[in-house]
Design an enzyme around this catalytic site. Sequence first.
Site, mmCIF file in Angstrom:
data_model
loop_
_atom_site.group_PDB
_atom_site.id
_atom_site.type_symbol
_atom_site.label_atom_id
_atom_site.label_comp_id
_atom_site.label_asym_id
_atom_site.label_seq_id
_atom_site.Cartn_x
_atom_site.Cartn_y
_atom_site.Cartn_z
ATOM 1 N N GLU A 4 6.114 11.118 0.301
ATOM 2 C CA GLU A 4 7.357 10.907 1.055
ATOM 3 C C GLU A 4 8.577 11.349 0.240
ATOM 4 O O GLU A 4 9.517 11.945 0.771
ATOM 5 C CB GLU A 4 7.522 9.432 1.436
ATOM 6 C CG GLU A 4 6.595 8.961 2.537
ATOM 7 C CD GLU A 4 5.322 8.352 2.002
ATOM 8 O OE1 GLU A 4 4.923 8.699 0.870
ATOM 9 O OE2 GLU A 4 4.716 7.527 2.707
ATOM 10 N N GLU B 62 -4.021 0.763 8.647
ATOM 11 C CA GLU B 62 -2.709 0.477 9.211
ATOM 12 C C GLU B 62 -2.574 0.925 10.680
ATOM 13 O O GLU B 62 -1.700 1.716 11.027
ATOM 14 C CB GLU B 62 -1.619 1.147 8.351
ATOM 15 C CG GLU B 62 -1.591 0.597 6.927
ATOM 16 C CD GLU B 62 -0.515 1.229 6.067
ATOM 17 O OE1 GLU B 62 -0.057 0.569 5.127
ATOM 18 O OE2 GLU B 62 -0.128 2.394 6.310
#
EC number: 3.2.1.52
Length: 542
Positions: free
Chosen positions: A456, A333
């Site tokens: 997260e 990414e």
Amino acid sequence: MTPADPVFFVGPVPPLGPAAYGLIPLPSAVRPGSGEFTLTPATTLDAPPELSAVASWLRSALGPATGCALLPSGRHPASSDGPEDGGVVLALDEALGEEEFRLRVTPAGVRITGGDAAGVFYGAQTFRQLLPPAALRRAPVTGAPMTAPVTEIEDRPRYGWRGCMLDVARHFMPKADLLRFIDLLALHKLNVLHLHLTDDQGWRLEIAKHPRLTSVGGWRPASMLGSRQHGLFLDRPHGGFYTAEDAREIVAYAAERFVTVVPEIDLPGHTQAAVAAYPGLGTRPAEVRTAWGGISEDVLDVTSAEALDFCRDVLDEVMDLFPGSHVGIGGDECPGEPGARAAFVAALAEHVIGRGRTPYAWDEILECGAVPEVTIAAWRGPRAAVVAARAGHRVVSCPDMSVYFDYRQSELPEEPIPVGPPLTLWDVHAFDPVPDVLTAEERSRVIGAQCNVWTEHMDSPRTVDYMVFPRLCAFAEVVWSAGRAPYRDFARRLRTHSARLDALGVEYRPEAGPHPWQSRPDAPGRPISKAERQALVAEFGI
């Protein structure tokens, strides 16, 4: 599973047979007997010098709860095959393979024989599971005898790489909690801890040559509350990092439990925290990221010689701290010009190879013309594993739809911060790391699998417990057990195994759904369907 199934049982199964043992992962063969062995203060533990570390670990694991010191007897060598005389004997047998073991429990004693020290260790873990759950506590809680059923067990792993990736960048896990997590991996016979040490939201490892990575990049002023689509933030600083001495301690502690720590420094993308610490490494100044999700544009300048030298410095220190064969370099990414990015990533891989180590990277690195020596973590569906294996790479299978433990566990609205598609316990148990379309030679390149714990939405160790367990129990069975038991059998054994998790203080997800205090009504999620997730993988996959 039935008593007649030869994959799992040999011989007759009594009413309280192997299923009642609740062994997870399921052994290759179990031969139940009659009677039991009882641990007492007089019980001895003997082992040859090559197994002294395993013996020391077993004493420390069983002593606190049982009150048994398990001292050496001095009466017989551990290499003999004679009666155990009321004690526990550890031994090696070169006829057994790597990580393979035989466990024999008789009324007279216990013998654990392995093809190597790791095999003996895994046999000892199985012996722990045969004892009452109270044997896994840290102090005596009952006067009941500590007994194990008479049985013979033969076992060996299905895969050599049985891993779990833990993201400590998004939410830092303190060292003491990380050591506890390693113990839980070892209990379930996992042998790789992939530590995701750096990301946009934090840098978690001390690098002596670049101290601002932790003094600046190691903390952020706020964190996103719930899924990113809601735009909510909690204005509370978050940070933490492992010192070099912490890293050495973690590696040594894991090694004593036959867990290899694979460090990952995510490069050249997911580096906003590094750019915040050293703005000259990026294309523009940045701050440590406080938001989740998406792909940050604040990455290393892949055209910069300074950035490449920085990465080499960091990787050198990482390789000095973590002696295992694999070193994670990320490769995922990262926006920017494809040709320059490919050259940058290839240079990182070559640097790791030049130090005699193996680069470990996410499957996006295949788009960079990855060198063959790179081991691929194939996460974007089974197709990624197919492409990597056919390109000649060793592959660790970790498709998100099967082993991403940040995904919600059910359709229940009470699931805490429900994101992604539902990934149930059944889904994990049904996972097969090797795609059917591969040839025999290509299948041999799939060296194992790992589950991935992205944090997260896991801001504490107890939240990690809820999201990881009992799904990790199902995953352990996938990568260890050679035969696949029906899910109903696994679920039955899990009910017994849950008492062990209770004894260890693991705050797992209950079978009926979360306890009220495990929900998070203050932090909204964004659940999607499996079809929606598959469409996203198809759009951005390979």
